[in-house]
Design an enzyme around this catalytic site. Structure first.
Site, mmCIF file in Angstrom:
data_model
loop_
_atom_site.group_PDB
_atom_site.id
_atom_site.type_symbol
_atom_site.label_atom_id
_atom_site.label_comp_id
_atom_site.label_asym_id
_atom_site.label_seq_id
_atom_site.Cartn_x
_atom_site.Cartn_y
_atom_site.Cartn_z
ATOM 1 N N CYS A 55 -5.945 9.282 7.933
ATOM 2 C CA CYS A 55 -5.865 8.652 9.260
ATOM 3 C C CYS A 55 -6.031 9.659 10.387
ATOM 4 O O CYS A 55 -5.586 10.791 10.292
ATOM 5 C CB CYS A 55 -4.508 7.977 9.454
ATOM 6 S SG CYS A 55 -3.884 7.125 8.039
ATOM 7 N N ASP A 112 4.683 20.478 6.388
ATOM 8 C CA ASP A 112 5.709 21.503 6.188
ATOM 9 C C ASP A 112 6.970 20.944 5.550
ATOM 10 O O ASP A 112 7.681 21.663 4.839
ATOM 11 C CB ASP A 112 6.037 22.217 7.506
ATOM 12 C CG ASP A 112 6.580 21.271 8.569
ATOM 13 O OD1 ASP A 112 6.179 20.098 8.562
ATOM 14 O OD2 ASP A 112 7.391 21.714 9.401
ATOM 15 N N GLN A 113 7.267 19.645 5.767
ATOM 16 C CA GLN A 113 8.447 19.057 5.138
ATOM 17 C C GLN A 113 8.303 19.026 3.620
ATOM 18 O O GLN A 113 9.280 19.218 2.892
ATOM 19 C CB GLN A 113 8.683 17.639 5.671
ATOM 20 C CG GLN A 113 8.925 17.561 7.163
ATOM 21 C CD GLN A 113 10.141 18.361 7.589
ATOM 22 O OE1 GLN A 113 11.239 18.166 7.073
ATOM 23 N NE2 GLN A 113 9.954 19.281 8.517
ATOM 24 N N PRO A 127 2.706 16.593 9.825
ATOM 25 C CA PRO A 127 2.866 17.914 9.215
ATOM 26 C C PRO A 127 3.247 17.851 7.743
ATOM 27 O O PRO A 127 4.001 16.981 7.319
ATOM 28 C CB PRO A 127 3.979 18.558 10.045
ATOM 29 C CG PRO A 127 4.719 17.412 10.655
ATOM 30 C CD PRO A 127 3.709 16.332 10.864
ATOM 31 N N LYS A 173 0.831 -1.209 0.000
ATOM 32 C CA LYS A 173 0.000 0.000 0.000
ATOM 33 C C LYS A 173 0.864 1.258 0.000
ATOM 34 O O LYS A 173 0.622 2.195 -0.770
ATOM 35 C CB LYS A 173 -0.906 -0.002 1.228
ATOM 36 C CG LYS A 173 -1.554 1.346 1.559
ATOM 37 C CD LYS A 173 -2.249 1.290 2.899
ATOM 38 C CE LYS A 173 -2.839 2.623 3.303
ATOM 39 N NZ LYS A 173 -1.829 3.610 3.715
ATOM 40 N N ASN A 174 1.881 1.295 0.854
ATOM 41 C CA ASN A 174 2.667 2.515 0.998
ATOM 42 C C ASN A 174 3.671 2.719 -0.132
ATOM 43 O O ASN A 174 4.362 3.738 -0.165
ATOM 44 C CB ASN A 174 3.386 2.524 2.352
ATOM 45 C CG ASN A 174 2.418 2.700 3.508
ATOM 46 O OD1 ASN A 174 1.326 3.240 3.335
ATOM 47 N ND2 ASN A 174 2.805 2.253 4.688
ATOM 48 N N ASP A 214 3.911 1.138 11.944
ATOM 49 C CA ASP A 214 2.746 0.447 11.382
ATOM 50 C C ASP A 214 2.596 -0.987 11.894
ATOM 51 O O ASP A 214 1.604 -1.647 11.587
ATOM 52 C CB ASP A 214 2.811 0.438 9.846
ATOM 53 C CG ASP A 214 2.350 1.753 9.251
ATOM 54 O OD1 ASP A 214 1.826 2.600 9.993
ATOM 55 O OD2 ASP A 214 2.505 1.939 8.027
#
Length: 424
Positions: free
Chosen positions: A122, A130-131, A128, A22-23, A312
């Site tokens: 989720c 911001d990265q 964040p 999935k990821n 996970d």
């Protein structure tokens, strides 16, 4: 709303085939937007998040064809990005899946403009963006956040640069990596995420013509190219699904072989299963776990970025500790609010004490089935695992979380001997 009912008491035995990750598949599908020819992605899992990503690509104008394939061949998706007409990812689609932000880098790099709604998905605390924003700004992007949308533009091609991530961010690394592929000059990403899914994305981009070195290390170097062509990429196996089935076998005292797996991506998880008392045998593409009918031993673990123990898998190992011999201490360092499964496990008779980011789990001889509610993707898996060893029936509500990340989990567990069914 659908629910899953698990009747506990059966040791799991047999073989199970692992689906595509999935990821990995979500960023890879987004990466097809960088190409100027059709891209075929194979070993694609049947997941709700994949459907959402396909809808998003179609919304942008891409032509998407799904081949359901066969059990042996697997599912494949062909994306033709040449028909993309606009660069806005609307809230209606993005709100259901955080990974939607991964179209930001590709759209910006390919078309010079992108608008992406701030993500949903989720409910496990602060993730964040911001990265992503600062990394793209390091490549020359002009970015603002207005009315709930990230608006990004570039004056001509993005320019290669050096960016040091403030914190390890998997999706942040992926977004900036994808943008850097079409930037002018060399980009160096420091403190990059080392997850296998990042490496798989890089492998896909390289297959399409990108020049990338160092994926899987903290420093990734990208030599920008003017275009990416079409091509094919097979998604790597899902290490979290692999780990989940291995934990299920360990909790039930069973013996299970997972095939089409990548054990080389699971060192931290396999080490903990060995510590719990399992005998583990690996080949290049399979893992066999045998508990010899024994109760697992409690394990201590701390989540951290790859190659350390994955967040996970935290909920699944908490379920294991609930029925293990001894006391296990779990430290969650990646996400806040990632102990939401604790209250549901308590309903089954677990003994868990939470102090901040630490959970102390005292193993119980037995759990008792009860109605419980899934709160997020991995929490839902932990409740199924607990149900496998609980006396009587465990009914799990809100299992739509489960369908976001596990393909046919009830069929796969059923084939291993679990008593599990989905009800309306």
């Amino acid at each position: 709303m659908a629910k899953i009912v698990v009747t506990g008491g059966q040791a799991l035995h047999g073989e199970v085939h692992i689906s595509g990750a999935k990821n990995a598949v979500l960023p890879i599908l987004c990466a097809t937007l960088l190409a100027d020819a059709p891209v075929e992605i194979s070993n694609v899992p049947h997941l709700h998040d994949v459907i959402t990503t396909v809808k998003l690509l179609s919304e942008l104008g891409a032509e998407v064809t799904i081949d359901e394939g066969t059990l042996a061949k697997g599912r494949s998706i062909l994306v033709d990005p040449r028909s993309v007409t606009h660069q806005i990812a609307p809230y209606e689609l993005v709100k259901t899946m955080r990974a939607s932000i991964l179209v930001l880098g590709p759209l910006l790099a390919r078309y010079g403009t992108a608008e992406v709604s701030l993500p949903g998905g989720c409910a496990i605390g602060s993730r964040p963006v911001d990265q992503h924003i600062k990394g793209l700004q390091a490549l020359g992007a002009d970015i603002s956040v207005e009315n709930g949308y990230i608006k990004a533009t570039s004056n001509g091609r993005l320019k290669g640069g050096r960016y040091v991530f403030d914190m390890v961010s998997v999706t942040g690394t992926e977004n900036v990596l994808m943008a850097a592929v079409l930037a002018e000059g060399t980009t160096v990403l420091e403190n990059a995420a080392m997850e296998p899914e990042v490496t798989d994305l890089a492998d896909c981009l390289i297959a399409l013509g990108a020049q990338i070195e160092g994926a899987g290390t903290p420093r990734i170097t990208v030599q920008g190219v003017e275009r990416l062509g079409g091509g094919h990429h097979a998604v790597l196996p899902d290490r979290i699904e692999t780990g989940t089935f291995l934990v299920a076998a360990a909790m039930t005292g069973g013996s299970v072989t997972v095939r089409r797996a990548r054990p080389d991506t699971l060192d931290a998880v396999l080490d903990k299963l060995t510590e719990a008392g399992a005998t583990i045998t690996t080949t290049a593409d399979s893992v066999t776990l045998d508990m010899h009918g024994k109760r697992p031993r409690a394990v201590n673990l701390t989540t951290a970025p790859y190659p350390a123990f994955p967040t996970d898998m935290q909920a699944q190992f908490m379920a294991l500790n609930c029925v293990a011999d001894g006391v296990g201490v779990i430290n969650e360092t990646i996400f806040e609010n990632r102990f939401m499964h604790v209250n549901e496990l308590l309903r089954l008779g677990a003994d868990i004490q939470v102090e901040g980011h630490t959970a102390i789990v005292r193993g119980a001889e037995r759990l008792s089935g009860a109605p419980v509610m899934a709160t997020d993707l991995r929490a839902s898996a932990s409740l199924i695992l607990a149900g496998l060893v609980a006396d009587g029936d465990t009914t799990i509500d809100r299992i739509y979380h489960l369908d976001r990340g596990y393909e046919n989990i009830e069929e796969k567990l059923g084939a291993l001997g679990a008593t599990i069914r989905r009800i309306a």
